[in-house]
Structure formats: structure tokens, C-alpha cells
Scaffold this motif. Structure first.
Motif, mmCIF file in Angstrom:
data_model
loop_
_atom_site.group_PDB
_atom_site.id
_atom_site.type_symbol
_atom_site.label_atom_id
_atom_site.label_comp_id
_atom_site.label_asym_id
_atom_site.label_seq_id
_atom_site.Cartn_x
_atom_site.Cartn_y
_atom_site.Cartn_z
ATOM 1 N N SER A 157 -5.642 4.474 0.977
ATOM 2 C CA SER A 157 -6.574 4.193 -0.116
ATOM 3 C C SER A 157 -5.934 3.502 -1.319
ATOM 4 O O SER A 157 -6.637 2.891 -2.125
ATOM 5 C CB SER A 157 -7.234 5.498 -0.596
ATOM 6 O OG SER A 157 -7.962 6.112 0.432
ATOM 7 N N THR A 158 -4.610 3.610 -1.452
ATOM 8 C CA THR A 158 -3.929 3.163 -2.661
ATOM 9 C C THR A 158 -3.183 1.856 -2.443
ATOM 10 O O THR A 158 -2.300 1.761 -1.586
ATOM 11 C CB THR A 158 -2.934 4.231 -3.152
ATOM 12 O OG1 THR A 158 -3.616 5.483 -3.279
ATOM 13 C CG2 THR A 158 -2.352 3.843 -4.498
ATOM 14 N N VAL A 204 -3.424 -1.341 -10.028
ATOM 15 C CA VAL A 204 -3.400 -0.342 -8.961
ATOM 16 C C VAL A 204 -4.827 0.100 -8.638
ATOM 17 O O VAL A 204 -5.646 0.301 -9.538
ATOM 18 C CB VAL A 204 -2.562 0.890 -9.374
ATOM 19 C CG1 VAL A 204 -2.535 1.934 -8.265
ATOM 20 C CG2 VAL A 204 -1.136 0.474 -9.753
ATOM 21 N N SER A 205 -5.114 0.236 -7.342
ATOM 22 C CA SER A 205 -6.400 0.775 -6.897
ATOM 23 C C SER A 205 -6.156 2.016 -6.055
ATOM 24 O O SER A 205 -5.277 2.029 -5.193
ATOM 25 C CB SER A 205 -7.155 -0.263 -6.066
ATOM 26 O OG SER A 205 -8.330 0.312 -5.515
ATOM 27 N N SER A 206 -6.921 3.056 -6.317
ATOM 28 C CA SER A 206 -6.814 4.291 -5.529
ATOM 29 C C SER A 206 -8.055 4.529 -4.676
ATOM 30 O O SER A 206 -8.221 5.603 -4.100
ATOM 31 C CB SER A 206 -6.585 5.497 -6.457
ATOM 32 O OG SER A 206 -7.633 5.603 -7.403
ATOM 33 N N ASP A 207 -8.925 3.506 -4.601
ATOM 34 C CA ASP A 207 -10.167 3.657 -3.833
ATOM 35 C C ASP A 207 -10.393 2.467 -2.899
ATOM 36 O O ASP A 207 -11.479 1.915 -2.829
ATOM 37 C CB ASP A 207 -11.354 3.844 -4.771
ATOM 38 C CG ASP A 207 -11.476 2.742 -5.814
ATOM 39 O OD1 ASP A 207 -10.748 1.719 -5.693
ATOM 40 O OD2 ASP A 207 -12.293 2.881 -6.734
ATOM 41 N N LYS A 208 -9.333 2.066 -2.233
ATOM 42 C CA LYS A 208 -9.385 0.987 -1.233
ATOM 43 C C LYS A 208 -9.813 -0.350 -1.823
ATOM 44 O O LYS A 208 -10.482 -1.151 -1.179
ATOM 45 C CB LYS A 208 -10.312 1.381 -0.078
ATOM 46 C CG LYS A 208 -9.861 2.609 0.688
ATOM 47 C CD LYS A 208 -10.773 2.915 1.862
ATOM 48 C CE LYS A 208 -10.280 4.138 2.630
ATOM 49 N NZ LYS A 208 -11.147 4.463 3.794
ATOM 50 N N GLY A 217 3.621 5.745 -8.595
ATOM 51 C CA GLY A 217 2.574 4.950 -7.972
ATOM 52 C C GLY A 217 2.173 3.699 -8.709
ATOM 53 O O GLY A 217 1.059 3.202 -8.529
ATOM 54 N N TRP A 230 -9.883 -1.317 -10.097
ATOM 55 C CA TRP A 230 -8.475 -1.582 -10.389
ATOM 56 C C TRP A 230 -8.130 -1.138 -11.806
ATOM 57 O O TRP A 230 -8.903 -1.366 -12.736
ATOM 58 C CB TRP A 230 -8.174 -3.069 -10.216
ATOM 59 C CG TRP A 230 -8.322 -3.503 -8.799
ATOM 60 C CD1 TRP A 230 -9.458 -3.946 -8.184
ATOM 61 C CD2 TRP A 230 -7.308 -3.478 -7.803
ATOM 62 N NE1 TRP A 230 -9.214 -4.214 -6.865
ATOM 63 C CE2 TRP A 230 -7.899 -3.937 -6.596
ATOM 64 C CE3 TRP A 230 -5.957 -3.130 -7.806
ATOM 65 C CZ2 TRP A 230 -7.176 -4.053 -5.414
ATOM 66 C CZ3 TRP A 230 -5.239 -3.246 -6.634
ATOM 67 C CH2 TRP A 230 -5.840 -3.701 -5.445
ATOM 68 N N SER A 236 0.845 -1.198 0.000
ATOM 69 C CA SER A 236 0.000 0.000 0.000
ATOM 70 C C SER A 236 0.876 1.242 0.000
ATOM 71 O O SER A 236 1.951 1.262 0.604
ATOM 72 C CB SER A 236 -0.928 0.017 1.220
ATOM 73 O OG SER A 236 -0.181 0.025 2.420
#
Length: 342
Positions: free
Chosen positions: A237-238, A258-262, A303, A266, A233
Motif C-alpha cells: 500500500s505504501t 508518500v502514499s499509504s493508500d496505494k 517511511g 499523497w 514501495s
């Protein structure tokens, strides 16, 4: 036309600035374990380097004096796949036909062998600074094998038979990084195989362990040997997850998401890592991601959107300590990369 050429030139310079600032200044190789073993579990701190190996031995190496300080374990711990060092001691996890733990405190070694681990292949463990730990193993009877501890891993409770495991979906014991504690009452884990799924789990300690969970499928390729192999992480959130297919280590397609919203949605990397990757870690101080696999190590400065090759050196697992990158490999050796970040 002139303005267009200047714009293209500026974009080239920007690309060089953003993606050309991480370099390996030196690679040191040290012989930590026996030359007949390999390692996937590693930890480095001010007390030295700890290496959990396939021959069941935990090696403690003095980096300052460049010599082996101590070793613990025996053949009954064959295939150490994860370890965690806390303020109370060091916990190592064995993977195999039946799981087992080894607790090391000072010069004392104690085995934690409980009936709830019978016939369970353990994959990963993680722990908070207050000693709350969760461990996951391969599914049994259609449910994920999950266990929790509230005393730094000395005793364990069964959380199994609460989260269904669809046929062919399981976790990987590639680098001890498919599960991450978020707090004393929540964790996330990722799976592969028939599907790659990101699970968010909350629990509480009472007369029994009550679980609540959500899950989101990740778009890795499906199939035996494929899917999510490691997770890290960047912030609350990321999340960055790497993997691929270990039978095709050079295949770059769908090796990072990659996820930026928990974990709700993706996105694939714009430029993928250079093949299957078994480990990903985050350098918070320098805001750099590193991932590794059989054909090398990559890094990302944005990121996980774009990855660039750092080294062609094999590394199963990675860890960072005081500006150096440590990678486990074959024949009981550890590679130490001196990194320059401009």
C-alpha cells in the motif's frame, strides 16, 4: 517548568535515537567502465556487479577479485538506461531516438530490435520473477509508449495507444525506477513535466492486451525538467516517490511525496531530501529508505517522512547488496558505501 524542560530533553534524545543510527563507515571507489562514460543502470548479486553505461557497454565486474570480468555491447547500444537480471539472462535497455534491447545469456549477446520501438525513447523496464515484463517510453502521438513481454523480455507486444498522455507529460529515464511491476497482471508508473501522475494499470494476456487504469496527480512542481523521477514501495500500500527539478539540484522544495493508500492520496515529507533526487530504493531488512542525486545521498528511517543526509557524494542510481550501498557516478566509476546500522 522543570517537567517541560525534561520533556524537551527527552524529545531531543528520541530524535537522536531515531535519526542518528545510519552511518557510512567506508567509501570505496572502483573503476568499472571507461572513464569517458557515466552509468544509470546497475545490478549487484552473487555473480558480481553489472553496470549499463552511456557508451553502450554492459560491464560485468568481479567484486571478490576486484577486476573486470567481461563486457558486452557496442555503439549501437549507446545510452543504456536500465537493466534487469533474471534466471534466464540479463536484459539491457537503450534510450535514444529509437529504442533497442540487448539480451545477454552466458557469453552470448543478442539484440532485440523491433519495429514497435521505432522513434521511441525508452525510459524504464521491470519484470516479475516469472518473466512477465513491462517497458515504458516517452509518449508518441498523444499516448504513452507501453510494451509487454511474457518470456523474460525475448519478445514484445505493443500496449501503446491505450493510455492518453496529456501534452507535456512524460516519463524520466534517470535511474530505471519510474515503473514497478506489482504482479503478473498489474504495474504502476509515474510521470513528470506538465503534471506528475501516479498510474495504476492492470492487464491480461489474450488475443490482444487489454488495459484498465486509474491515475492520481502528485503535487510535484510542474515544468520541463520537473516532477517524479523515481519510485519505490515499502509494502503493498505504501509508495515513496522522489524527484524535483534536475536543473536546480540543490532545491529541496517538493522533492518527495508518500502514499499509504496505494497512490490514491499523497503527503509531502515533513523534512525533504537535500535537493533533486533521481533514485530511491528501500532496504527491507533494515527498514531504511535511501535516495540520491547530484549533490548527495539521503536516508529515512520513518517511511519517507523525514530525510537526513548520509553522504555528499553524487550518485545517479543506487542498489543494495549484503549490507553495502552501491551508487553509479561519472567517469565509469561506482561508489561502494559500507553502511553501519545500529
Amino acid at each position: 517548568m522543570k517537567k517541560l524542560l525534561l520533556l524537551k530533553f527527552a524529545l531531543v534524545l528520541l530524535s537522536q535515537v531515531v535519526y542518528g543510527q545510519v552511518k557510512v563507515e567506508q567509501i570505496q571507489e572502483i573503476q568499472v567502465g571507461a572513464d569517458t562514460c557515466y552509468a544509470r543502470a546497475i545490478h549487484v548479486d552473487s555473480t558480481g556487479l553489472y553496470l549499463g553505461t552511456s557508451n553502450g557497454i554492459l560491464y560485468h565486474y568481479n567484486l571478490e577479485k576486484d577486476l573486470l570480468k567481461a563486457q558486452y555491447g557496442s555503439s549501437e547500444m549507446v545510452e543504456i538506461r536500465d537493466l534487469y537480471r533474471s534466471q534466464q539472462g540479463l536484459l539491457t535497455m537503450k534510450s535514444g531516438s529509437t529504442g533497442k534491447l540487448m539480451w545477454v545469456e552466458g557469453q552470448t549477446t543478442r539484440y532485440i530490435d523491433t519495429v514497435i520501438f521505432d522513434s521511441v525513447f525508452l525510459d524504464v523496464l521491470d519484470m516479475t520473477s516469472t518473466g512477465v515484463a513491462v517497458m515504458m517510453g516517452d509518449p508518441v502521438n498523444g499516448f504513452f509508449s507501453l510494451y509487454c513481454s511474457f518470456d523474460y523480455g525475448n519478445t514484445w507486444s505493443n500496449m501503446s495507444y491505450m493510455i492518453p498522455a496529456p501534452d507535456g507529460e512524460f516519463g524520466y529515464a534517470a535511474s530505471g525506477s519510474t515503473l514497478k511491476m506489482l504482479s503478473d497482471t498489474s504495474f504502476v508508473f509515474v510521470t513528470g513535466g506538465s503534471k506528475s501522475v501516479f498510474y495504476t494499470v492492470s492487464f491480461k494476456k489474450s488475443e490482444f492486451v487489454e488495459l484498465k487504469y486509474t491515475k492520481t496527480e502528485m503535487p510535484f512542481e510542474s515544468g520541463e525538467g520537473s516532477g517524479a523521477f523515481s519510485m519505490t514501495s515499502i509494502d503493498d500500500s505504501t509508495f515513496v516517490v522522489v524527484g524535483g527539478n534536475y536543473t536546480e539540484p540543490g532545491k529541496r522544495k517538493k522533492t518527495c511525496f508518500v502514499s499509504s493508500d496505494k497512490g490514491q492520496t499523497w503527503k509531502p515529507s515533513d523534512k525533504m531530501p537535500n535537493g533533486y533526487r533521481s533514485c530511491v530504493i528501500y532496504d527491507e531488512e533494515n527498514e531504511i529508505l535511501y535516495c540520491s542525486g547530484r549533490n548527495g545521498i539521503d536516508y529515512s528511517l520513518d517511511g519517507g517522512k523525514r530525510w537526513k543526509s548520509l553522504s555528499k557524494t553524487l550518485a545517479f542510481s543506487l542498489t543494495l547488496y549484503k549490507g553495502k550501498l552501491y551508487g553509479t557516478t561519472r567517469n565509469g566509476k561506482v561508489k561502494i558505501f559500507s553502511i553501519k546500522v545500529d
